[in-house]
Write a protein that holds these residues in place. Structure first.
Motif, PDB file in Angstrom:
ATOM      1  N   VAL A 150       0.829  -1.200   0.000  1.00 19.46           N
ATOM      2  CA  VAL A 150       0.000   0.000   0.000  1.00 19.46           C
ATOM      3  C   VAL A 150       0.867   1.254   0.000  1.00 19.46           C
ATOM      4  O   VAL A 150       0.625   2.206  -0.767  1.00 19.46           O
ATOM      5  CB  VAL A 150      -0.955  -0.008   1.206  1.00 19.46           C
ATOM      6  CG1 VAL A 150      -1.695   1.322   1.331  1.00 19.46           C
ATOM      7  CG2 VAL A 150      -1.946  -1.165   1.090  1.00 19.46           C
ATOM      8  N   GLU A 151       1.901   1.277   0.828  1.00 21.30           N
ATOM      9  CA  GLU A 151       2.780   2.449   0.884  1.00 21.30           C
ATOM     10  C   GLU A 151       3.484   2.685  -0.446  1.00 21.30           C
ATOM     11  O   GLU A 151       3.585   3.829  -0.911  1.00 21.30           O
ATOM     12  CB  GLU A 151       3.818   2.276   1.993  1.00 21.30           C
ATOM     13  CG  GLU A 151       4.795   3.442   2.101  1.00 21.30           C
ATOM     14  CD  GLU A 151       5.851   3.254   3.175  1.00 21.30           C
ATOM     15  OE1 GLU A 151       6.883   3.963   3.121  1.00 21.30           O
ATOM     16  OE2 GLU A 151       5.651   2.405   4.077  1.00 21.30           O
ATOM     17  N   VAL A 153       2.598   1.808  -3.535  1.00 23.28           N
ATOM     18  CA  VAL A 153       1.681   2.285  -4.562  1.00 23.28           C
ATOM     19  C   VAL A 153       1.226   3.712  -4.252  1.00 23.28           C
ATOM     20  O   VAL A 153       1.168   4.568  -5.142  1.00 23.28           O
ATOM     21  CB  VAL A 153       0.474   1.338  -4.681  1.00 23.28           C
ATOM     22  CG1 VAL A 153      -0.536   1.874  -5.695  1.00 23.28           C
ATOM     23  CG2 VAL A 153       0.929  -0.059  -5.097  1.00 23.28           C
ATOM     24  N   ALA A 154       0.942   3.970  -2.986  1.00 18.30           N
ATOM     25  CA  ALA A 154       0.454   5.299  -2.599  1.00 18.30           C
ATOM     26  C   ALA A 154       1.517   6.369  -2.805  1.00 18.30           C
ATOM     27  O   ALA A 154       1.206   7.491  -3.237  1.00 18.30           O
ATOM     28  CB  ALA A 154      -0.008   5.282  -1.145  1.00 18.30           C
ATOM     29  N   ASP A 155       2.762   6.056  -2.510  1.00 20.42           N
ATOM     30  CA  ASP A 155       3.827   7.041  -2.724  1.00 20.42           C
ATOM     31  C   ASP A 155       3.933   7.415  -4.200  1.00 20.42           C
ATOM     32  O   ASP A 155       4.112   8.587  -4.552  1.00 20.42           O
ATOM     33  CB  ASP A 155       5.164   6.493  -2.221  1.00 20.42           C
ATOM     34  CG  ASP A 155       5.310   6.588  -0.711  1.00 20.42           C
ATOM     35  OD1 ASP A 155       4.396   7.106  -0.054  1.00 20.42           O
ATOM     36  OD2 ASP A 155       6.352   6.133  -0.189  1.00 20.42           O
ATOM     37  N   VAL A 197      -5.081   2.689  -0.609  1.00 20.72           N
ATOM     38  CA  VAL A 197      -4.165   3.626  -1.270  1.00 20.72           C
ATOM     39  C   VAL A 197      -4.811   5.007  -1.358  1.00 20.72           C
ATOM     40  O   VAL A 197      -4.161   6.032  -1.094  1.00 20.72           O
ATOM     41  CB  VAL A 197      -3.774   3.106  -2.664  1.00 20.72           C
ATOM     42  CG1 VAL A 197      -3.014   4.177  -3.451  1.00 20.72           C
ATOM     43  CG2 VAL A 197      -2.929   1.839  -2.547  1.00 20.72           C
ATOM     44  N   ARG A 200      -4.708   6.791   1.933  1.00 24.93           N
ATOM     45  CA  ARG A 200      -3.353   7.273   2.245  1.00 24.93           C
ATOM     46  C   ARG A 200      -3.028   8.541   1.454  1.00 24.93           C
ATOM     47  O   ARG A 200      -2.252   9.383   1.920  1.00 24.93           O
ATOM     48  CB  ARG A 200      -2.327   6.172   1.943  1.00 24.93           C
ATOM     49  CG  ARG A 200      -0.927   6.488   2.441  1.00 24.93           C
ATOM     50  CD  ARG A 200       0.018   5.336   2.183  1.00 24.93           C
ATOM     51  NE  ARG A 200       1.365   5.660   2.597  1.00 24.93           N
ATOM     52  CZ  ARG A 200       1.907   5.341   3.769  1.00 24.93           C
ATOM     53  NH1 ARG A 200       1.191   4.654   4.650  1.00 24.93           N
ATOM     54  NH2 ARG A 200       3.138   5.687   4.079  1.00 24.93           N
ATOM     55  N   CYS A 201      -3.637   8.672   0.265  1.00 23.65           N
ATOM     56  CA  CYS A 201      -3.403   9.856  -0.571  1.00 23.65           C
ATOM     57  C   CYS A 201      -4.434  10.952  -0.324  1.00 23.65           C
ATOM     58  O   CYS A 201      -4.420  11.984  -1.016  1.00 23.65           O
ATOM     59  CB  CYS A 201      -3.421   9.458  -2.040  1.00 23.65           C
ATOM     60  SG  CYS A 201      -2.034   8.414  -2.546  1.00 23.65           S
ATOM     61  N   CYS A 242      -3.725   4.634 -11.889  1.00 30.48           N
ATOM     62  CA  CYS A 242      -2.811   3.923 -10.991  1.00 30.48           C
ATOM     63  C   CYS A 242      -2.960   2.427 -11.265  1.00 30.48           C
ATOM     64  O   CYS A 242      -4.005   1.842 -10.950  1.00 30.48           O
ATOM     65  CB  CYS A 242      -3.159   4.242  -9.539  1.00 30.48           C
ATOM     66  SG  CYS A 242      -2.226   3.283  -8.322  1.00 30.48           S
ATOM     67  N   ILE A 244      -2.848  -0.495 -10.086  1.00 26.49           N
ATOM     68  CA  ILE A 244      -2.729  -1.180  -8.803  1.00 26.49           C
ATOM     69  C   ILE A 244      -2.699  -2.694  -8.950  1.00 26.49           C
ATOM     70  O   ILE A 244      -2.191  -3.405  -8.086  1.00 26.49           O
ATOM     71  CB  ILE A 244      -3.880  -0.746  -7.865  1.00 26.49           C
ATOM     72  CG1 ILE A 244      -3.552  -1.102  -6.411  1.00 26.49           C
ATOM     73  CG2 ILE A 244      -5.215  -1.342  -8.327  1.00 26.49           C
ATOM     74  CD1 ILE A 244      -4.462  -0.448  -5.396  1.00 26.49           C
TER      75      ILE A 244
END
Length: 322
Positions: A150-151, A153-155, A197, A200-201, A242, A244
């Motif tokens: 998750v981190e 992809v989110a970054d 994700v 987180r964004c 994205c 994912i």
């Protein structure tokens, strides 16, 4: 269960030259109801890039990063790499492991989600590859909701959004037949991962789309299709996709999104941006180590985000039956 004495990275594989494209695709499509015209059309996607898929280079980079990460963590295990469909083929890698004296290997598959092609087929590949005297092969659990995935992809998405301005955000994954989706947790896992994700964004407006469908035209597959959505989009906006459903840049990413979908967007006057895959993001590489440590030490924490909790080491009976 005895702990593993090696780690195997198992992936899809891809051609690395024009002469390898059709033999590779014949391996991929063997036993499937895919028209020859579709296979030849996909072959042209590879020839657009000189017959070279990006996936093998990404896997080499991932294997190197995992080796370095394990060494820093003081975990002294060899890391091997094998593919389902092209060299280095899984059977050849297993033979090399046997020659090296490996008795049991943990297997990290470069597919985060549960479906027949993304999970069960890999388990079947591992079962066929292990003859008497070969290492015992234990597939590591699915990781669609692991904090490291998750981190990573989110970054990548956050960095893309920082340059995008106001934009629609679409999470994209490989489509599969509805009949296959009916026996798999695929859709639900994709929704969970996309939501994690997006949270987180700081996003509350997003959608899940699909891509790269094949098979008979009349067979129903998961949708909506990304190119169909783009054709319905109003000119002047921005769409950030994205990918994912992919942990690294497959041909489905660099052609189906970066080439084909981007061309449709340009025709519609839509600005099109694509965020990075997890690749060798440090959090993703560290996640591989964490999944391995779970098998080395049953008392190790099993991290997961969202409502599902950590996916079990053994999938439920009948899961992803195809």
């Amino acid at each position: 269960m005895n702990p593993p004495d090696a780690l195997l990275v198992l992936s899809f594989g891809g051609p690395e030259g024009p002469d390898e494209v059709l033999p590779f695709l014949e391996n991929v499509l063997r036993g499937r109801n895919v028209p020859e015209e579709r296979m030849l059309a996909v072959a042209e996607h590879y020839h657009h890039f000189g017959g070279v898929s990006p996936i093998n280079a990404h896997n080499r980079a991932l294997v190197a990063a995992v080796r370095d990460d394990l060494a820093v963590a003081g975990i002294d295990l060899p890391v091997y790499w094998g593919n389902r469909n092209w060299h280095p083929l899984l059977a050849d890698t297993v033979a090399a492991m046997r020659a090296d004296g490996v008795r049991r290997a943990a297997v990290f598959v470069t597919s985060a989600f549960g479906s027949w092609s993304g999970c069960r087929q890999y388990r079947e590949d591992l079962g066929r590859a292990a003859a008497p005297g070969d290492p015992h092969l234990d597939k590591l659990r699915l990781y669609y909701d692991h904090p490291g995935f998750v981190e990573a992809v989110a970054d990548g998405l956050a960095a893309t959004l920082a340059d995008a301005g106001p934009a629609q955000v679409w999470f994209s994954a490989h489509s599969i037949p509805l009949s296959m989706a009916a026996t798999a947790p695929y859709e639900g896992q994709l929704q969970t991962a996309a939501r994690l994700v997006a949270e987180r964004c700081g996003l509350d407006d997003w959608q899940l789309v699909y891509q790269s469908r094949s098979g008979a035209p009349g067979q129903p597959w998961l949708g909506p299709d990304v190119t169909g959505r783009l054709r319905d989009s109003r000119p002047g906006g921005t769409v950030v996709v994205c990918p994912i459903g992919f942990v690294s840049d497959h041909m489905e990413v660099v052609y189906d999104l970066d080439t084909e979908a981007a061309a449709v967007a340009a025709e519609r006057g839509v600005r099109f941006l694509r965020s990075p895959t997890a690749g060798t993001h440090p959090a993703f590489v560290a996640m591989v180590r964490e999944l391995l440590v779970e098998r080395l030490d049953p008392a190790a924490p099993r991290r997961a985000l969202g409502p599902d909790g950590p996916w079990p080491d053994e999938c439920p009976a009948g899961c992803c039956a195809g």
